[in-house]
Design a protein around this motif. Structure first.
Motif, PDB file in Angstrom:
ATOM      1  N   GLU A  41       6.261  -9.360  -0.681  1.00  0.00           N
ATOM      2  CA  GLU A  41       7.446  -8.618  -0.253  1.00  0.00           C
ATOM      3  C   GLU A  41       7.144  -7.120  -0.155  1.00  0.00           C
ATOM      4  N   SER A  42       6.374  -6.608  -1.092  1.00  0.00           N
ATOM      5  CA  SER A  42       6.041  -5.178  -1.081  1.00  0.00           C
ATOM      6  C   SER A  42       5.218  -4.813   0.142  1.00  0.00           C
ATOM      7  N   VAL A  43       4.194  -5.621   0.437  1.00  0.00           N
ATOM      8  CA  VAL A  43       3.337  -5.341   1.594  1.00  0.00           C
ATOM      9  C   VAL A  43       4.145  -5.396   2.888  1.00  0.00           C
ATOM     10  N   HIS A  44       4.978  -6.433   3.032  1.00  0.00           N
ATOM     11  CA  HIS A  44       5.774  -6.561   4.257  1.00  0.00           C
ATOM     12  C   HIS A  44       6.736  -5.391   4.408  1.00  0.00           C
ATOM     13  N   TRP A  45       7.387  -5.003   3.311  1.00  0.00           N
ATOM     14  CA  TRP A  45       8.362  -3.911   3.397  1.00  0.00           C
ATOM     15  C   TRP A  45       7.687  -2.596   3.754  1.00  0.00           C
ATOM     16  N   VAL A  46       6.586  -2.287   3.054  1.00  0.00           N
ATOM     17  CA  VAL A  46       5.889  -1.030   3.319  1.00  0.00           C
ATOM     18  C   VAL A  46       5.343  -1.013   4.744  1.00  0.00           C
ATOM     19  N   PHE A  47       4.740  -2.128   5.183  1.00  0.00           N
ATOM     20  CA  PHE A  47       4.158  -2.159   6.528  1.00  0.00           C
ATOM     21  C   PHE A  47       5.231  -1.978   7.598  1.00  0.00           C
ATOM     22  N   HIS A  48       6.377  -2.623   7.432  1.00  0.00           N
ATOM     23  CA  HIS A  48       7.431  -2.486   8.441  1.00  0.00           C
ATOM     24  C   HIS A  48       7.991  -1.067   8.464  1.00  0.00           C
ATOM     25  N   GLN A  49       8.062  -0.432   7.299  1.00  0.00           N
ATOM     26  CA  GLN A  49       8.516   0.960   7.271  1.00  0.00           C
ATOM     27  C   GLN A  49       7.517   1.864   7.992  1.00  0.00           C
ATOM     28  N   VAL A  50       6.230   1.662   7.710  1.00  0.00           N
ATOM     29  CA  VAL A  50       5.197   2.473   8.355  1.00  0.00           C
ATOM     30  C   VAL A  50       5.175   2.232   9.862  1.00  0.00           C
ATOM     31  N   TRP A  61      -0.379   8.811  17.880  1.00  0.00           N
ATOM     32  CA  TRP A  61      -1.518   9.339  17.130  1.00  0.00           C
ATOM     33  C   TRP A  61      -1.194   9.501  15.640  1.00  0.00           C
ATOM     34  N   VAL A  62       0.073   9.507  15.304  1.00  0.00           N
ATOM     35  CA  VAL A  62       0.447   9.668  13.892  1.00  0.00           C
ATOM     36  C   VAL A  62       0.002   8.486  13.044  1.00  0.00           C
ATOM     37  N   LEU A  63      -0.414   7.391  13.693  1.00  0.00           N
ATOM     38  CA  LEU A  63      -0.844   6.224  12.912  1.00  0.00           C
ATOM     39  C   LEU A  63      -2.044   6.545  12.023  1.00  0.00           C
ATOM     40  N   PHE A  64      -2.793   7.610  12.390  1.00  0.00           N
ATOM     41  CA  PHE A  64      -3.945   7.978  11.565  1.00  0.00           C
ATOM     42  C   PHE A  64      -3.514   8.589  10.223  1.00  0.00           C
ATOM     43  N   ILE A  65      -2.299   9.075  10.142  1.00  0.00           N
ATOM     44  CA  ILE A  65      -1.841   9.703   8.897  1.00  0.00           C
ATOM     45  C   ILE A  65      -1.745   8.685   7.766  1.00  0.00           C
ATOM     46  N   PRO A  66      -1.006   7.565   7.929  1.00  0.00           N
ATOM     47  CA  PRO A  66      -0.968   6.595   6.831  1.00  0.00           C
ATOM     48  C   PRO A  66      -2.317   5.941   6.567  1.00  0.00           C
ATOM     49  N   ALA A 336      -8.217   3.948  15.351  1.00  0.00           N
ATOM     50  CA  ALA A 336      -8.653   4.227  16.720  1.00  0.00           C
ATOM     51  C   ALA A 336      -8.493   2.987  17.604  1.00  0.00           C
ATOM     52  N   ILE A 337      -8.844   1.839  17.072  1.00  0.00           N
ATOM     53  CA  ILE A 337      -8.700   0.591  17.833  1.00  0.00           C
ATOM     54  C   ILE A 337      -7.235   0.329  18.126  1.00  0.00           C
ATOM     55  N   ALA A 338      -6.382   0.506  17.099  1.00  0.00           N
ATOM     56  CA  ALA A 338      -4.952   0.267  17.284  1.00  0.00           C
ATOM     57  C   ALA A 338      -4.368   1.200  18.340  1.00  0.00           C
ATOM     58  N   LEU A 339      -4.764   2.456  18.288  1.00  0.00           N
ATOM     59  CA  LEU A 339      -4.267   3.427  19.262  1.00  0.00           C
ATOM     60  C   LEU A 339      -4.721   3.068  20.670  1.00  0.00           C
ATOM     61  N   ALA A 340      -5.965   2.665  20.806  1.00  0.00           N
ATOM     62  CA  ALA A 340      -6.484   2.291  22.123  1.00  0.00           C
ATOM     63  C   ALA A 340      -5.744   1.085  22.687  1.00  0.00           C
ATOM     64  N   VAL A 341      -5.519   0.088  21.848  1.00  0.00           N
ATOM     65  CA  VAL A 341      -4.807  -1.115  22.301  1.00  0.00           C
ATOM     66  C   VAL A 341      -3.362  -0.777  22.646  1.00  0.00           C
ATOM     67  N   HIS A 342      -2.725   0.041  21.815  1.00  0.00           N
ATOM     68  CA  HIS A 342      -1.345   0.453  22.074  1.00  0.00           C
ATOM     69  C   HIS A 342      -1.228   1.156  23.424  1.00  0.00           C
ATOM     70  N   THR A 343      -2.129   2.090  23.680  1.00  0.00           N
ATOM     71  CA  THR A 343      -2.106   2.837  24.939  1.00  0.00           C
ATOM     72  C   THR A 343      -2.397   1.931  26.132  1.00  0.00           C
ATOM     73  N   LEU A 344      -3.412   1.085  25.993  1.00  0.00           N
ATOM     74  CA  LEU A 344      -3.820   0.199  27.084  1.00  0.00           C
ATOM     75  C   LEU A 344      -2.718  -0.790  27.448  1.00  0.00           C
ATOM     76  N   THR A 345      -2.141  -1.432  26.452  1.00  0.00           N
ATOM     77  CA  THR A 345      -1.128  -2.464  26.731  1.00  0.00           C
ATOM     78  C   THR A 345       0.154  -1.876  27.295  1.00  0.00           C
ATOM     79  N   ARG A 346       0.492  -0.650  26.893  1.00  0.00           N
ATOM     80  CA  ARG A 346       1.687  -0.010  27.456  1.00  0.00           C
ATOM     81  C   ARG A 346       1.443   0.466  28.885  1.00  0.00           C
ATOM     82  N   ARG A 347       0.277   1.032  29.122  1.00  0.00           N
ATOM     83  CA  ARG A 347      -0.015   1.574  30.453  1.00  0.00           C
ATOM     84  C   ARG A 347       0.004   0.479  31.511  1.00  0.00           C
TER      85      ARG A 347
END
Length: 577
Positions: A41-50, A61-66, A336-347
């Motif tokens: 429950e803790s992992v799911h809650w924290v991940f969904h908040q992030v 790009w803020v994904l690099f902060i957490p 970096a991988i997550a950001l690349a996939v996010h950008t690619l799939t949206r574009r």
């Protein structure tokens, strides 16, 4: 006859040992359920908040902060009062595993076999048996692994929760057993030096039953399938050894954890929440041919993961000596991988859920695949990106595992096949989960039982076909190095061992009598894998079949017995020939 009847009734009585272990398993099941339910429950809650914060930020790009924060926190947790466990790998070298970092199942295996009642090879300063396990913390490691897993997966680190849960379960099982054994204040006969009798459990097998029970209960909370969890725990620990003796206690602990989940989550909580899945078209030959191809594809993915896992492990462990730099590099790569996939799939308008294809455990995407929400493009992108991200997270030291990611890999393959064959996704995804477990984690019995427990007996046939195809085509070798090494670490007597030694070039053409290893090194050759006949399989010469006049040829392997120091001296000498 009357005496026989009385004896038969007396035989129905549960013995004291069985009662003790059964009660122990129930208590461990309850304790572990509380811990793992809270972890999940803790992992799911924290991940969904992030994830919610990232998705609503001005830039992804803020994904690099957490992720950067998680890498630093993870490094502090791993470094603070650092605890390690040693194991001897397949090359005979001692490796040290930090108990908080990396794949928790590998650490749990090493801890489990450190308490093995057999005398085992280790470093000269290693303890063995109960003393070895008692020298390690239990409750403290469970708490630190809990925190490390929440930080790693809650921040978006790529990996599964089962490995951390297994290590927490092992530690809680050992903690309970140590607590129960803490009764006698006086030093007892045969106690390890400096230890009091209260720290000595009556039987090492009791401790291992407790450890196995903790792992089974932990995995049950995640899978919602107690039978699969019990077999998973037993197969991981006893892949090459008898398992039935302790399986009963794993089943008791797993069932206890399942009952508790039922009280909280409803009638029959399962991992993916699939209720009344459609019956697969088992009368359709085209479906079986598609499953055959899918099994081969999953085996290929498993083989690819194994190859990359070795490479990533070497690069992170050898390339980054500083723990914080290593963790920052691994978590940074994931970002970096997550950001690349996010950008690619949206574009290209592929999906708005690009971050979920990489970050976290991937469980939501598996559920989405069952609902038909994963397209062919998503499946192919997610498969490659998630694999690299998971390898980066785990091998850099992040606290995560492979169970759910292995499900993710198989699901992406299955989603692609469902798209190609224009079929209902569950027909392919359900049996693909079986193939994932055999191709990557290598627990075939748990994989088959999980398919039946999760989706019903209608999927037994498809799951069995995938299991056979993936098993035969991938020739799976365990991903856990500690598991592979365990079989090679058993001693015959304290201070003595046997070694398989490849024949060096300098010995070719000579006989065992010529070498006279007993005179030269004080060791005896007790067996030989003879390849003189040029057959694909060598002849095994043992006992009276092994003659001193046997000539050694290229590819021969000798089995040598003797004192450990003399065996080491022989190995050193042959390596220099």
């Amino acid at each position: 006859m009357l005496q026989d009847l009385r004896a038969a009734f007396r035989g129905l009585r549960i013995g004291r040992e069985q009662r003790t272990l059964a009660i122990q398993a129930v208590v461990i099941g309850l304790v572990v359920w509380v811990a793992i339910f809270a972890l999940k429950e803790s992992v799911h809650w924290v991940f969904h908040q992030v994830l919610h914060w990232i998705e609503h930020a001005a830039t992804p790009w803020v994904l690099f902060i957490p992720l950067a924060a998680a890498a630093l926190i993870m490094g502090l947790i791993a470094q603070y009062r650092s605890e390690v466990v040693n194991f001897r790998n397949e090359e005979g070298e001692i490796e040290t595993l930090n108990l908080v970092e990396g794949d928790g199942i590998e650490r749990a295996i090493a801890l489990f076999f450190s308490a093995d009642p057999s005398v085992r090879r280790g470093a000269p300063t290693d303890r063995s048996g109960l003393e070895a396990r008692w020298s390690k913390p239990t409750l403290a490691i469970a708490a630190r692994k809990f925190a490390a897993s929440v930080v790693t997966l809650g921040s978006g680190g790529s990996g599964g929760l089962e490995a951390s849960s297994a290590l927490i379960g092992e530690n809680l099982g050992a903690w309970y057993y140590k607590l129960r054994s803490n009764t006698a204040p006086a030093k007892g006969e045969g106690s390890p030096e400096g230890q009091t009798a209260r720290w000595i459990a009556p039987n090492p097998d009791y401790l291992q039953a407790a450890q196995l029970s903790g792992i089974a209960a932990a995995v049950t909370v995640l899978l919602g399938a107690p039978l699969s969890a019990a077999f998973f725990a037993s197969e991981v620990m006893y892949r090459t050894r008898p398992l039935l003796e302790k399986l009963f206690y794993s089943l008791i602990a797993a069932s206890t954890a399942q009952v508790m989940s039922s009280f909280v989550g409803g009638a029959r909580p399962t991992m993916f929440g699939i209720e009344d899945p459609s019956v697969p078209p088992i009368g359709n030959l085209r479906y079986w041919l598609a499953l055959l191809l899918m099994g081969i594809a999953i085996a290929f993915v498993g083989q690819l993961y194994r190859i990359l896992n070795v490479q990533f492990h070497d690069r992170f462990q050898e390339g980054f000596k500083n723990r914080f730099v290593r963790l920052l590099a691994g978590f940074g790569a994931t970002g970096a991988i997550a950001l690349a996939v996010h950008t690619l799939t949206r574009r290209f308008g592929i999906t708005e859920r690009g971050l979920e294809l990489v970050l976290g455990s991937g469980e939501s995407m598996v559920i989405g695949a069952f609902a038909g929400q994963v397209t062919l493009a998503m499946a192919l992108i997610g498969l490659g990106a998630k694999m690299v991200a998971t390898l980066s997270t785990i091998n850099s030291g992040g606290s995560a595992g492979l169970l759910v990611p292995s499900f993710f890999f198989g699901t992406m393959v299955a989603a692609a096949f469902a798209q190609v064959f224009q079929s209902e996704p569950v027909f392919f995804v359900a049996p693909a989960l079986t193939g994932s477990l055999i191709a990557i984690v290598n627990t075939p019995l748990a994989a088959l039982i999980f398919a039946v427990e999760e989706f019903g007996v209608d999927y037994l046939g498809p799951a069995l076909l995938i299991l056979i195809v993936a098993g035969l085509t991938s020739h799976p070798k365990s991903i856990y190095r500690a598991q592979r090494a365990a079989l090679h670490s058993i001693e015959i007597l304290p201070g003595y061992d046997v070694e398989l030694l490849g024949v060096p070039a300098a010995w070719l053409g000579r006989t065992l009598d010529d070498l006279n290893l007993y005179e030269a090194f004080g060791v005896q050759v007790i067996g030989l894998l003879d390849r003189s006949a040029d057959d694909e399989q060598p002849s095994v010469l043992f006992g009276s079949e092994l003659a001193a006049s046997t000539t050694l040829v290229a590819g021969d392997t000798v089995l040598v017995y003797g004192e450990e120091e003399k065996l080491d001296a022989l190995a050193t000498a042959t390596s220099q020939l």
